[in-house]
Scaffold this active site. Structure first.
Site, PDB file in Angstrom:
ATOM      1  N   ASP A   1       8.560   4.002 -12.752  1.00 35.40           N
ATOM      2  CA  ASP A   1       8.244   2.547 -11.936  1.00 35.40           C
ATOM      3  C   ASP A   1       9.541   1.973 -12.099  1.00 35.40           C
ATOM      4  OD1 ASP A   1       5.875   3.533 -11.073  1.00 35.40           O
ATOM      5  OD2 ASP A   1       4.546   2.294 -12.239  1.00 35.40           O
TER       6      ASP A   1
ATOM      7  N   LYS B   1      -6.633   5.708   0.040  1.00 34.42           N
ATOM      8  CA  LYS B   1      -7.348   5.519  -1.220  1.00 34.42           C
ATOM      9  C   LYS B   1      -8.418   4.551  -1.033  1.00 34.42           C
ATOM     10  CE  LYS B   1      -3.123   6.673  -3.958  1.00 34.42           C
ATOM     11  NZ  LYS B   1      -2.081   5.950  -4.781  1.00 34.42           N
TER      12      LYS B   1
ATOM     13  N   HIS C   1       3.206   2.981  -5.458  1.00 33.58           N
ATOM     14  CA  HIS C   1       3.311   4.379  -5.097  1.00 33.58           C
ATOM     15  C   HIS C   1       3.004   4.848  -3.757  1.00 33.58           C
ATOM     16  CE1 HIS C   1       2.523   4.750  -9.810  1.00 33.58           C
ATOM     17  NE2 HIS C   1       3.647   4.495  -9.454  1.00 33.58           N
TER      18      HIS C   1
ATOM     19  N   TYR D   1     -10.410   6.067  -8.185  1.00 33.63           N
ATOM     20  CA  TYR D   1     -10.255   6.032  -6.833  1.00 33.63           C
ATOM     21  C   TYR D   1     -10.279   7.500  -6.157  1.00 33.63           C
ATOM     22  CZ  TYR D   1      -5.230   7.286  -8.325  1.00 33.63           C
ATOM     23  OH  TYR D   1      -4.274   7.597  -9.155  1.00 33.63           O
TER      24      TYR D   1
END
Length: 177
Positions: free
Chosen positions: A169, A70, A61, A130
């Site tokens: 996905d 991140k 992503h 995250y």
């Protein structure tokens, strides 16, 4: 904390210093001044926490208009975590790096803005947390096919276990398509 630069500039593996005794453990999971010294001056605006079962693969992503840096870690279980350089001007464009993160090694991975990100769950169950430098913008969400042959990620797919993907996905395309 120990900061280890990985093969693609900017991506950094972070190992916290653990203080452990018969009562349990303590470690700093984030310290702004150390992070800035080793990873740059980034400001986090959002924290996320996900849970996934064995064989789940999330990613790859990224956001284009609002690229997210991140800082990722696993608080339960084990994942194979991947960053793909999608900065077209970069000498490492289309290349990937990975680290196995788990609740035992307590390592974290810093993935700067300009990277696609994904992970594959190796344990029966994993919780993944995250910090992000930009807010999630669903209209700016993009996905690269996890098994894009042009990138060639060497995922440690569990034998006799199907890769579990979201519908989004499953519809992903290659980086160069």
């Amino acid at each position: 904390m120990q900061y280890e630069k990985l093969a693609i500039p900017g991506v950094t593996l972070i190992t916290p210093r653990l203080f452990e005794d018969d009562r349990g453990f303590l470690f700093e999971s984030f310290r702004q001044n150390d992070f800035e010294e080793h990873c740059g001056n980034h400001h986090f605006v959002q924290d996320n926490h996900s849970a996934s079962l064995k064989g789940v693969l999330r990613g790859l992503h990224y956001q284009l208009k609002h690229p997210q840096g991140k800082l990722v870690r696993v608080t339960r279980g084990m994942v194979f975590d991947v960053a793909v350089d999608i900065r077209k001007e970069s000498a490492t464009y289309g290349q990937w790096v990975a680290a196995t993160l788990d609740s035992q090694n307590r390592q974290m991975l810093w993935i700067p803005p300009g990277f696609a990100h994904g992970f594959y769950v190796l344990s029966e169950y994993a919780e993944f947390q995250y910090k992000c430098t930009e807010y999630y913008a669903p209209e700016d969400q993009h996905v690269i096919k996890w098994d894009d042959s042009d990138i060639g990620i060497e995922w440690p797919i569990i034998q006799d276990h199907n890769v579990i993907l979201s519908d989004k996905d499953k519809m992903a395309r290659g980086l160069f398509n």
